[in-house]
Write a protein that holds these residues in place. Structure first.
Motif, mmCIF file in Angstrom:
data_model
loop_
_atom_site.group_PDB
_atom_site.id
_atom_site.type_symbol
_atom_site.label_atom_id
_atom_site.label_comp_id
_atom_site.label_asym_id
_atom_site.label_seq_id
_atom_site.Cartn_x
_atom_site.Cartn_y
_atom_site.Cartn_z
ATOM 1 N N SER A 179 0.740 -1.211 -0.013
ATOM 2 C CA SER A 179 -0.093 -0.106 0.073
ATOM 3 C C SER A 179 0.971 1.278 -0.016
ATOM 4 O O SER A 179 0.531 2.420 -0.533
ATOM 5 C CB SER A 179 -1.004 -0.052 1.140
ATOM 6 N N CYS A 180 1.913 1.098 0.758
ATOM 7 C CA CYS A 180 3.004 2.135 0.629
ATOM 8 C C CYS A 180 3.554 2.492 -0.829
ATOM 9 O O CYS A 180 3.489 3.653 -1.169
ATOM 10 C CB CYS A 180 3.899 2.032 1.815
ATOM 11 N N THR A 181 3.934 1.399 -1.189
ATOM 12 C CA THR A 181 4.411 1.375 -2.695
ATOM 13 C C THR A 181 3.384 2.055 -3.515
ATOM 14 O O THR A 181 3.746 2.892 -4.559
ATOM 15 C CB THR A 181 4.755 0.173 -3.250
ATOM 16 N N ASP A 182 2.091 1.539 -3.486
ATOM 17 C CA ASP A 182 1.200 2.085 -4.565
ATOM 18 C C ASP A 182 1.028 3.621 -3.963
ATOM 19 O O ASP A 182 0.854 4.518 -5.083
ATOM 20 C CB ASP A 182 -0.231 1.520 -4.292
ATOM 21 N N ALA A 183 0.953 4.054 -2.896
ATOM 22 C CA ALA A 183 0.691 5.436 -2.603
ATOM 23 C C ALA A 183 1.551 6.332 -3.272
ATOM 24 O O ALA A 183 1.431 7.377 -3.585
ATOM 25 C CB ALA A 183 0.485 5.662 -1.258
ATOM 26 N N VAL A 184 2.944 6.032 -2.944
ATOM 27 C CA VAL A 184 4.193 6.796 -3.611
ATOM 28 C C VAL A 184 4.037 6.813 -4.935
ATOM 29 O O VAL A 184 4.315 7.870 -5.598
ATOM 30 C CB VAL A 184 5.566 6.080 -2.998
ATOM 31 N N ARG A 185 3.629 5.762 -5.567
ATOM 32 C CA ARG A 185 3.787 5.766 -7.229
ATOM 33 C C ARG A 185 2.471 6.569 -7.529
ATOM 34 O O ARG A 185 2.849 7.433 -8.461
ATOM 35 C CB ARG A 185 3.428 4.371 -7.611
ATOM 36 N N ARG A 186 1.550 6.618 -6.764
ATOM 37 C CA ARG A 186 0.399 7.653 -7.159
ATOM 38 C C ARG A 186 0.913 8.895 -7.000
ATOM 39 O O ARG A 186 0.386 10.038 -7.785
ATOM 40 C CB ARG A 186 -0.995 7.130 -6.341
ATOM 41 N N ALA A 187 1.412 9.237 -5.869
ATOM 42 C CA ALA A 187 1.932 10.435 -5.572
ATOM 43 C C ALA A 187 2.914 11.309 -6.902
ATOM 44 O O ALA A 187 2.721 12.185 -7.310
ATOM 45 C CB ALA A 187 2.722 10.550 -4.187
ATOM 46 N N LEU A 188 3.864 10.302 -7.129
ATOM 47 C CA LEU A 188 4.845 10.813 -8.213
ATOM 48 C C LEU A 188 4.211 10.886 -9.568
ATOM 49 O O LEU A 188 4.483 11.800 -10.391
ATOM 50 C CB LEU A 188 5.785 9.671 -8.414
ATOM 51 N N ASP A 189 3.049 10.148 -9.801
ATOM 52 C CA ASP A 189 2.236 10.305 -10.905
ATOM 53 C C ASP A 189 1.435 11.599 -10.892
ATOM 54 O O ASP A 189 1.026 12.127 -12.042
ATOM 55 C CB ASP A 189 1.137 9.217 -11.261
ATOM 56 N N ALA A 190 1.039 12.192 -9.805
ATOM 57 C CA ALA A 190 0.320 13.223 -9.279
ATOM 58 C C ALA A 190 1.216 14.629 -9.497
ATOM 59 O O ALA A 190 0.993 15.522 -8.926
ATOM 60 C CB ALA A 190 -0.445 13.256 -8.204
ATOM 61 N N ASP A 191 2.692 14.276 -9.612
ATOM 62 C CA ASP A 191 3.604 15.517 -9.944
ATOM 63 C C ASP A 191 3.991 15.737 -8.540
ATOM 64 O O ASP A 191 4.689 16.866 -8.390
ATOM 65 C CB ASP A 191 2.924 16.816 -10.361
ATOM 66 N N TYR A 192 3.980 15.112 -7.332
ATOM 67 C CA TYR A 192 4.751 15.194 -6.087
ATOM 68 C C TYR A 192 6.108 14.835 -6.606
ATOM 69 O O TYR A 192 6.585 13.937 -7.290
ATOM 70 C CB TYR A 192 4.338 14.237 -5.193
ATOM 71 N N ARG A 193 7.290 15.608 -6.054
ATOM 72 C CA ARG A 193 8.733 15.529 -6.351
ATOM 73 C C ARG A 193 9.366 15.540 -4.990
ATOM 74 O O ARG A 193 10.733 15.402 -5.311
ATOM 75 C CB ARG A 193 9.113 16.453 -7.280
ATOM 76 N N HIS A 194 8.731 15.205 -4.151
ATOM 77 C CA HIS A 194 9.320 15.224 -2.774
ATOM 78 C C HIS A 194 8.752 14.011 -2.067
ATOM 79 O O HIS A 194 7.595 14.182 -1.710
ATOM 80 C CB HIS A 194 9.347 16.474 -1.973
ATOM 81 N N VAL A 195 9.501 13.072 -1.553
ATOM 82 C CA VAL A 195 9.151 11.787 -0.691
ATOM 83 C C VAL A 195 9.611 11.907 0.585
ATOM 84 O O VAL A 195 11.050 11.886 0.591
ATOM 85 C CB VAL A 195 9.131 10.640 -1.655
ATOM 86 N N ASP A 196 9.003 11.644 1.630
ATOM 87 C CA ASP A 196 9.702 11.817 2.852
ATOM 88 C C ASP A 196 9.316 10.312 3.761
ATOM 89 O O ASP A 196 8.285 10.029 3.644
ATOM 90 C CB ASP A 196 8.824 12.812 3.742
ATOM 91 N N THR A 197 10.209 9.739 4.337
ATOM 92 C CA THR A 197 10.172 8.572 4.808
ATOM 93 C C THR A 197 11.153 8.525 6.042
ATOM 94 O O THR A 197 11.602 9.634 6.438
ATOM 95 C CB THR A 197 10.343 7.077 3.797
ATOM 96 N N ALA A 198 11.429 7.340 6.589
ATOM 97 C CA ALA A 198 12.302 7.317 7.905
ATOM 98 C C ALA A 198 12.519 5.833 8.290
ATOM 99 O O ALA A 198 11.746 4.849 7.952
ATOM 100 C CB ALA A 198 11.483 8.145 9.104
ATOM 101 N N GLN A 199 13.610 5.993 8.918
ATOM 102 C CA GLN A 199 13.935 4.380 9.498
ATOM 103 C C GLN A 199 12.663 3.915 10.358
ATOM 104 O O GLN A 199 12.488 2.756 10.203
ATOM 105 C CB GLN A 199 15.094 4.432 10.236
ATOM 106 N N MET A 200 12.226 4.847 10.977
ATOM 107 C CA MET A 200 11.137 4.452 12.113
ATOM 108 C C MET A 200 9.869 4.116 11.688
ATOM 109 O O MET A 200 9.231 3.158 12.033
ATOM 110 C CB MET A 200 10.924 5.691 13.045
#
Length: 266
Positions: A20-41
């Motif tokens: 679900s994370c992979t899908d959400a980030v892909r959708r965001a990139l398709d929607a022109d987001y160009r900044h992705v934030d994650t964390a070890q936590m």
């Protein structure tokens, strides 16, 4: 790089897991987001890495940030865990590496030079901090050789942190806002409902438009489905000075995250 070059908006991934994370980030990139934030936590760096690998966007076009877990902030652990993060993300370097919380193993004299070392090794382009007060920022600036380009903190209409935002802006530090819609609580605010009606928008979009219009602030809303595009579309909303003043009056200093427990519950 100056702080203003961090792409707006970012896409937050806290709480997104596995496919679900992979899908959400892909959708965001398709929607022109160009900044992705994650964390070890967040335990989702591998899922974010899959999204970057599968997306139809060049890696160089995406501003990728991750954060070192509070338990990994001893110097040698900063180095080791950062290398492990890069492996999980499937990249040679991130664009921004944060100290996630100044708690647990955090010791500024020990931790911060390790972030300089990570930058010297080319594993991160830039260094940031998260959940730092003005006092902690000042201390970190004295120790770090690398400029601090961002401080990621809880920020929303009920917790506006004007003094921190102003201080950071004066030192070319971007304030990256997590919980920018107060986990959805902004939908219940009558002021935002009224402003939203005037713009044929939602209260969430109005809250994000308020963030987008604050100099030096980059919100990183989470989202799924159509909310991803709706959050990005809030960039097009132009709030009047009167509307912004009404939102400014909503500040109550209300925190959603207890700093004493947050490092283990985010």
């Amino acid at each position: 790089m100056t702080a203003t070059e961090i792409p707006q908006p970012g896409f937050g991934t806290s709480g997104h897991e596995d496919e679900s994370c992979t899908d959400a980030v892909r959708r965001a990139l398709d929607a022109d987001y160009r900044h992705v934030d994650t964390a070890q936590m967040y335990d989702n760096e591998r899922a974010v890495g899959r999204a970057l690998d599968r997306a139809h966007v060049d890696r160089e076009a995406v501003f990728l940030a991750t954060k070192v877990h509070p338990s990994n902030l001893a110097a040698e652990d900063v180095i080791e865990s950062t290398e492990e993060s890069l492996d999980r993300l499937g990249v040679d370097a991130v664009d921004l590496l944060y100290v996630h919380w100044p708690t647990d193993a955090y010791d500024p004299e020990d931790t911060l030079p390790a972030f300089d070392e990570v930058r010297d090794r080319g594993w991160t382009r830039h260094v940031g901090v998260s959940n730092f007060t003005i006092e902690l920022l000042e201390e970190a600036m004295e120790i770090l050789e690398s400029p601090i380009v961002a401080n990621q903190v809880e920020l929303h209409p009920r917790l506006q942190q004007d003094d921190l935002v102003s201080f950071s802006r004066g030192h070319d530090v971007r304030t990256v806002a997590y919980c920018p819609i107060a986990r959805g609580d902004v939908t219940a605010l009558e002021t935002l409902q009224e402003i939203a009606a005037a713009h044929d928008a939602t209260p969430v979009q109005v809250a994000l438009a308020w963030h987008y219009g604050r100099d030096g602030v980059v919100p990183i809303p989470k989202g799924s489905g159509e909310h991803i595009r709706e959050n990005h579309a809030a960039l097009e909303i132009d709030l009047s000075d009167e509307e912004r003043a009404r939102i400014a009056a909503l500040d109550r200093g209300d925190r959603l995250i207890d700093p004493d427990e947050a490092a283990w519950n985010r």
